[in-house]
Structure formats: C-alpha cells, structure tokens
Design a protein around this motif. Structure first.
Motif, PDB file in Angstrom:
ATOM      1  N   GLU A  11      40.886  44.503  36.556  1.00 39.09           N
ATOM      2  CA  GLU A  11      40.187  43.994  37.725  1.00 39.09           C
ATOM      3  C   GLU A  11      40.724  44.674  38.983  1.00 39.09           C
ATOM      4  OE1 GLU A  11      39.504  39.646  39.708  1.00 39.09           O
ATOM      5  OE2 GLU A  11      40.067  39.797  37.615  1.00 39.09           O
ATOM      6  N   PHE A  12      39.823  45.052  39.867  1.00 44.03           N
ATOM      7  CA  PHE A  12      40.216  45.722  41.104  1.00 44.03           C
ATOM      8  C   PHE A  12      40.830  44.707  42.062  1.00 44.03           C
ATOM      9  CE2 PHE A  12      38.924  47.410  45.363  1.00 44.03           C
ATOM     10  CZ  PHE A  12      39.837  48.443  45.380  1.00 44.03           C
TER      11      PHE A  12
ATOM     12  N   ALA B 138      37.977  39.685  49.040  1.00 42.16           N
ATOM     13  CA  ALA B 138      37.643  40.145  47.691  1.00 42.16           C
ATOM     14  C   ALA B 138      37.405  38.966  46.755  1.00 42.16           C
ATOM     15  CB  ALA B 138      38.764  41.028  47.147  1.00 42.16           C
ATOM     16  N   TYR B 139      38.172  37.911  46.897  1.00 41.26           N
ATOM     17  CA  TYR B 139      37.991  36.708  46.077  1.00 41.26           C
ATOM     18  C   TYR B 139      36.624  36.082  46.335  1.00 41.26           C
ATOM     19  CZ  TYR B 139      38.438  31.835  44.691  1.00 41.26           C
ATOM     20  OH  TYR B 139      38.208  30.595  44.165  1.00 41.26           O
ATOM     21  N   ARG B 140      36.263  35.969  47.612  1.00 41.89           N
ATOM     22  CA  ARG B 140      34.969  35.364  47.959  1.00 41.89           C
ATOM     23  C   ARG B 140      33.804  36.216  47.418  1.00 41.89           C
ATOM     24  NH1 ARG B 140      34.579  30.348  49.124  1.00 41.89           N
ATOM     25  NH2 ARG B 140      32.743  30.817  50.326  1.00 41.89           N
TER      26      ARG B 140
END
Length: 87
Positions: A5-6, A57-59
């Motif tokens: 995962e990036f 990035a999480y959102r």
C-alpha cells in the motif's frame, strides 16, 4: 504477490529526516552554521506535514473503498431470493 500500500506520509517523514541528517552533517563538517532553532522548526514542521499528508491519503483511500463497495452491492442478498428453506 500482493502489492504494498502506498504511504505518502512515511515518504514525507523520511525526506524530512534526510534533510535533518544532511543539515546536521553540514553543520558538523563546518560547511554551514545553522542555529538549533532551525532544526527544531524543520523537525516539527516536517512531522506536522507528514501527519497532514497521512490524513489526506487516509480520507482518499476511505472514500475510494466506500465508492467501490456501493457499486458492488447492487443485487439482492441471497437470503431474500426464496431459495432457502424457512425454519
């Protein structure tokens, strides 16, 4: 083979740490006279920037997963089809 995962926040934190290491090395070698407050500001600002990038990035990832899940669940659940015996 599963792909990794990036994680852009980790990349930002790594770049900040490399910048700090380069600054300390240049200061130790006498090539650059930097005040200690500069390093503290770069450290704190870099960690804050990494946290913001991680949150964004999480959102984005969460929104993408939710959008994909909403398009996959268009059929009726198997229990409502009437093919299973009722108890």
């Amino acid at each position: 083979m599963p792909s990794r995962e990036f994680r852009p926040g980790r990349g930002v934190a790594g770049l900040v740490m490399l910048t700090l290491a380069g600054g300390y090395a240049a200061d130790a070698a006498g090539l650059w006279e930097a005040p200690w407050a500069f390093f503290a500001a770069v450290f704190a600002g870099g960690l804050w920037l990494a946290a913001v990038v991680t949150w964004v990035a999480y959102r984005i990832r969460r929104r993408r997963v939710a959008r994909k899940a909403s398009t996959e669940n268009v059929a009726a659940p198997p229990s409502s089809s009437g093919s299973q015996a009722m108890r």
